[in-house]
Design an enzyme around this catalytic site. Structure first.
Site, PDB file in Angstrom:
ATOM      1  N   HIS A 218       0.873  -1.188   0.000  1.00 25.86           N
ATOM      2  CA  HIS A 218       0.000   0.000   0.000  1.00 25.86           C
ATOM      3  C   HIS A 218       0.908   1.234   0.000  1.00 25.86           C
ATOM      4  O   HIS A 218       1.682   1.429  -0.931  1.00 25.86           O
ATOM      5  CB  HIS A 218      -0.927  -0.101   1.228  1.00 25.86           C
ATOM      6  CG  HIS A 218      -2.062   0.880   1.272  1.00 25.86           C
ATOM      7  ND1 HIS A 218      -2.391   1.722   0.248  1.00 25.86           N
ATOM      8  CD2 HIS A 218      -2.972   1.148   2.267  1.00 25.86           C
ATOM      9  CE1 HIS A 218      -3.445   2.454   0.600  1.00 25.86           C
ATOM     10  NE2 HIS A 218      -3.809   2.134   1.827  1.00 25.86           N
ATOM     11  N   HIS A 257      -2.226  -1.931  -9.999  1.00 30.68           N
ATOM     12  CA  HIS A 257      -3.245  -1.363  -9.115  1.00 30.68           C
ATOM     13  C   HIS A 257      -4.497  -2.224  -9.160  1.00 30.68           C
ATOM     14  O   HIS A 257      -4.875  -2.711 -10.217  1.00 30.68           O
ATOM     15  CB  HIS A 257      -3.591   0.083  -9.525  1.00 30.68           C
ATOM     16  CG  HIS A 257      -4.205   0.851  -8.411  1.00 30.68           C
ATOM     17  ND1 HIS A 257      -5.517   0.706  -8.064  1.00 30.68           N
ATOM     18  CD2 HIS A 257      -3.662   1.727  -7.535  1.00 30.68           C
ATOM     19  CE1 HIS A 257      -5.763   1.473  -7.015  1.00 30.68           C
ATOM     20  NE2 HIS A 257      -4.666   2.108  -6.674  1.00 30.68           N
ATOM     21  N   ASP A 309       2.366   5.839  -6.436  1.00 34.65           N
ATOM     22  CA  ASP A 309       3.580   5.832  -5.624  1.00 34.65           C
ATOM     23  C   ASP A 309       4.876   5.885  -6.432  1.00 34.65           C
ATOM     24  O   ASP A 309       5.933   6.168  -5.879  1.00 34.65           O
ATOM     25  CB  ASP A 309       3.610   4.573  -4.736  1.00 34.65           C
ATOM     26  CG  ASP A 309       2.740   4.741  -3.502  1.00 34.65           C
ATOM     27  OD1 ASP A 309       2.566   5.897  -3.073  1.00 34.65           O
ATOM     28  OD2 ASP A 309       2.235   3.739  -2.988  1.00 34.65           O
TER      29      ASP A 309
HETATM   30  N1  ACO Z   1       5.079  -6.297 -10.187  1.00 34.66           N
HETATM   31  C1  ACO Z   1       5.041  -7.478 -10.808  1.00 34.66           C
HETATM   32  N2  ACO Z   1       3.897  -8.153 -10.996  1.00 34.66           N
HETATM   33  C2  ACO Z   1       2.760  -7.604 -10.550  1.00 34.66           C
HETATM   34  C3  ACO Z   1       2.748  -6.379  -9.889  1.00 34.66           C
HETATM   35  C4  ACO Z   1       3.965  -5.720  -9.710  1.00 34.66           C
HETATM   36  N3  ACO Z   1       4.021  -4.541  -9.099  1.00 34.66           N
HETATM   37  N4  ACO Z   1       1.470  -6.070  -9.557  1.00 34.66           N
HETATM   38  C5  ACO Z   1       0.726  -7.074  -9.992  1.00 34.66           C
HETATM   39  N5  ACO Z   1       1.503  -7.988 -10.587  1.00 34.66           N
HETATM   40  C6  ACO Z   1       1.056  -9.218 -11.220  1.00 34.66           C
HETATM   41  C7  ACO Z   1       0.843 -10.332 -10.217  1.00 34.66           C
HETATM   42  O1  ACO Z   1       1.989 -11.077  -9.984  1.00 34.66           O
HETATM   43  C8  ACO Z   1      -0.217 -11.108 -10.915  1.00 34.66           C
HETATM   44  O2  ACO Z   1       0.389 -11.795 -11.987  1.00 34.66           O
HETATM   45  P1  ACO Z   1      -0.003 -13.290 -12.349  1.00 34.66           P
HETATM   46  O3  ACO Z   1      -1.468 -13.212 -12.717  1.00 34.66           O
HETATM   47  O4  ACO Z   1       0.900 -13.626 -13.451  1.00 34.66           O
HETATM   48  O5  ACO Z   1       0.228 -14.071 -11.078  1.00 34.66           O
HETATM   49  C9  ACO Z   1      -1.097 -10.046 -11.554  1.00 34.66           C
HETATM   50  O6  ACO Z   1      -0.225  -8.960 -11.797  1.00 34.66           O
HETATM   51  C10 ACO Z   1      -2.260  -9.584 -10.680  1.00 34.66           C
HETATM   52  O7  ACO Z   1      -1.767  -9.201  -9.411  1.00 34.66           O
HETATM   53  P2  ACO Z   1      -2.623  -9.224  -8.090  1.00 34.66           P
HETATM   54  O8  ACO Z   1      -1.712  -9.459  -6.932  1.00 34.66           O
HETATM   55  O9  ACO Z   1      -3.810 -10.106  -8.228  1.00 34.66           O
HETATM   56  O10 ACO Z   1      -3.147  -7.727  -8.039  1.00 34.66           O
HETATM   57  P3  ACO Z   1      -3.852  -7.081  -6.794  1.00 34.66           P
HETATM   58  O11 ACO Z   1      -4.960  -6.264  -7.317  1.00 34.66           O
HETATM   59  O12 ACO Z   1      -4.167  -8.085  -5.747  1.00 34.66           O
HETATM   60  O13 ACO Z   1      -2.686  -6.164  -6.182  1.00 34.66           O
HETATM   61  C11 ACO Z   1      -1.224  -4.362  -5.886  1.00 34.66           C
HETATM   62  C12 ACO Z   1      -2.590  -4.800  -6.417  1.00 34.66           C
HETATM   63  C13 ACO Z   1      -1.071  -4.780  -4.411  1.00 34.66           C
HETATM   64  C14 ACO Z   1      -1.137  -2.835  -5.956  1.00 34.66           C
HETATM   65  C15 ACO Z   1      -0.123  -5.004  -6.753  1.00 34.66           C
HETATM   66  O14 ACO Z   1      -0.217  -4.509  -8.070  1.00 34.66           O
HETATM   67  C16 ACO Z   1       1.265  -4.776  -6.179  1.00 34.66           C
HETATM   68  O15 ACO Z   1       1.726  -5.565  -5.351  1.00 34.66           O
HETATM   69  N6  ACO Z   1       1.978  -3.679  -6.631  1.00 34.66           N
HETATM   70  C17 ACO Z   1       3.274  -3.364  -6.073  1.00 34.66           C
HETATM   71  C18 ACO Z   1       3.109  -2.609  -4.764  1.00 34.66           C
HETATM   72  C19 ACO Z   1       2.596  -1.222  -4.992  1.00 34.66           C
HETATM   73  O16 ACO Z   1       3.045  -0.494  -5.848  1.00 34.66           O
HETATM   74  N7  ACO Z   1       1.625  -0.809  -4.144  1.00 34.66           N
HETATM   75  C20 ACO Z   1       1.046   0.539  -4.175  1.00 34.66           C
HETATM   76  C21 ACO Z   1      -0.357   0.478  -4.715  1.00 34.66           C
HETATM   77  S1  ACO Z   1      -1.067   2.087  -4.820  1.00 34.66           S
HETATM   78  C22 ACO Z   1      -1.376   2.441  -3.231  1.00 34.66           C
HETATM   79  O17 ACO Z   1      -1.660   1.632  -2.396  1.00 34.66           O
HETATM   80  C23 ACO Z   1      -1.287   3.837  -2.849  1.00 34.66           C
END
Ligand code: ACO
Length: 373
Positions: A218, A257, A309
């Site tokens: 987050h 996201h 972010d």
């Molecule tokens: N890097 C690499 N792969 C990613 C990323 C990432 N940043 N984000 C998502 N993916 C991939 C996952 O591995 C998954 O791939 P797969 O289907 O091949 O297994 C797919 O994309 C879907 O990911 P989920 O985890 O289901 O997405 P979710 O909606 O649950 O998570 C989140 C969203 C937590 C923001 C995620 O994108 C993430 O971890 N990002 C990195 C952390 C981040 O930047 N957080 C800030 C978010 S904005 C905020 O809170 C202010």
């Protein structure tokens, strides 16, 4: 059927903010975030999120006067800060300070809408001082009293860095605070609303929200994104770095996201340009160039766009904000949205108590401890 991570589950009605994840749009109370980022400022947005209308000049002046008069933390928090500055991480300090602030709030345990509004505005007003005071104490510098002539964002830089900021840098911080101020039912806002829904107090709800924001999935992602920029160190290394991380199934911080799945986060679009402009202004475009290179590879290789972010990292670095204070600055802005959501929850409350789907064994026979194999 359980939706893991509560994706697409509507947990509350709100009048505060709205997202169109397909089109990449965000509105506060019906106003497009792009218009607010360009034409408004943080204090006006605080008013908007809480009153659900833009203020008149007199209304904004009244709010500003209250915020400026409430910038100093209580003597209790000042006495606590040397220990926190030595012993805790910045987000732990903020979590503890907000919890401790409840002890000295002039409205005490009063739970009227008026008292909760004042508590909310005090939290908004004092957060910059807490972060700045913490940083100056941990680095052995004199603390800097708030400057009543400066607006919220500029005053924070003043208290943090001890010199009056370049107006363009202060404006850039102000825009980022507008962009960070609210974002519907994210994890920390949901946490705050769950706590508020038990009719617990404002300070408890915000303490919980800070705890949720702290995590790297987050709010903690901006600091992690900055670490990545430092590790990459050169735009030419971005390709190999990202490919290697993806091959190891690691996440690239500041990308992806839950809501903007196939489009760019509208806040990232604004921040990309802002980060470039400020990089030019301070004569250090390196971090922006590394960011662009990473962005290009992540989009090509994984189809993921940057979230709010990502470009905040290079921007805040150029504003002189220490890297481990990037998430606290996010909290400083989100204080506006969290407190507005807590008040909205109080105004039309029903305890938030979802269900779970049991997936463990059933109908087991209890075996006395001495008879277990
Ligand atoms: N890097 C690499 N792969 C990613 C990323 C990432 N940043 N984000 C998502 N993916 C991939 C996952 O591995 C998954 O791939 P797969 O289907 O091949 O297994 C797919 O994309 C879907 O990911 P989920 O985890 O289901 O997405 P979710 O909606 O649950 O998570 C989140 C969203 C937590 C923001 C995620 O994108 C993430 O971890 N990002 C990195 C952390 C981040 O930047 N957080 C800030 C978010 S904005 C905020 O809170 C202010």
């Amino acid at each position: 059927m359980t939706e893991k991570g509560l994706q697409d589950v509507v947990a509350a009605e709100t009048r505060i903010s709205d997202i169109d994840g397909e089109r990449g749009k965000l509105w506060y109370v019906g106003y497009d975030i792009e218009d607010l980022a360009r034409d408004s400022n943080f204090e006006e947005v605080v008013y908007l999120l809480h009153h659900l209308e833009l203020p008149t000049r007199d209304q904004l002046d009244e709010l500003n006067e209250f915020l400026v008069s409430e910038r100093e933390p209580s003597p209790f928090l000042v006495s606590l800060m040397p220990t926190l500055a030595q012993q805790t991480s910045p987000m732990s300090m903020l979590r503890t300070s907000v919890s401790a602030a409840s002890a000295y709030d002039p409205d005490g345990w009063e739970h009227t809408p008026e008292a909760n509004y004042r508590k909310a505005m005090r939290l908004v007003a004092k957060t910059p001082a807490l972060i700045a005071m913490y940083h100056r104490m941990r680095t052995g510098q004199e603390t800097v009293p708030p400057n009543p002539k400066l607006p919220h964002a500029a005053n924070f830089l003043w208290m943090l860095l001890g010199e009056e900021p370049d107006p363009e840098l202060a404006d850039a911080l102000d825009v980022s605070l507008v962009l960070y101020a609210d974002h519907t039912m994210n994890a920390s806002t949901f946490t705050a609303r769950v706590i508020a829904s038990t009719l617990s107090d404002m300070f408890s709800a915000i303490t919980g929200a800070i705890a949720a924001l702290k995590g790297p999935l987050h709010g903690g992602a901006n600091e992690e994104a900055m670490k990545m920029l430092e590790e990459v160190a050169d735009p030419a290394r971005a390709e190999a770095y990202v490919k290697d991380k993806l091959a190891r199934k690691e996440r690239i911080m500041g990308f992806g996201h839950r809501v903007y799945r196939h489009v760019e986060d509208p806040r990232a679009r604004i921040l990309r340009e802002l980060s470039r402009r400020i990089g030019e202004r301070v004569g250090d475009l390196r971090w922006w160039e590394i960011s662009r290179a990473i962005e290009e590879v992540v989009l090509r290789e994984k189809g993921l766009y940057p979230n709010v972010d990502f470009y905040v990292a290079s921007l805040y670095h150029c504003l002189g904000i220490p890297h481990d204070l990037m998430t606290p600055v996010f909290a400083m802005a989100r204080m506006a949205g969290w407190t507005a959501h807590v008040r909205e929850q109080y105004a039309d409350n029903r305890i938030i108590r979802p269900d779970s789907e049991y997936i463990g064994p059933r109908d087991r026979t209890y075996v006395p401890i001495d008879e277990r194999g």
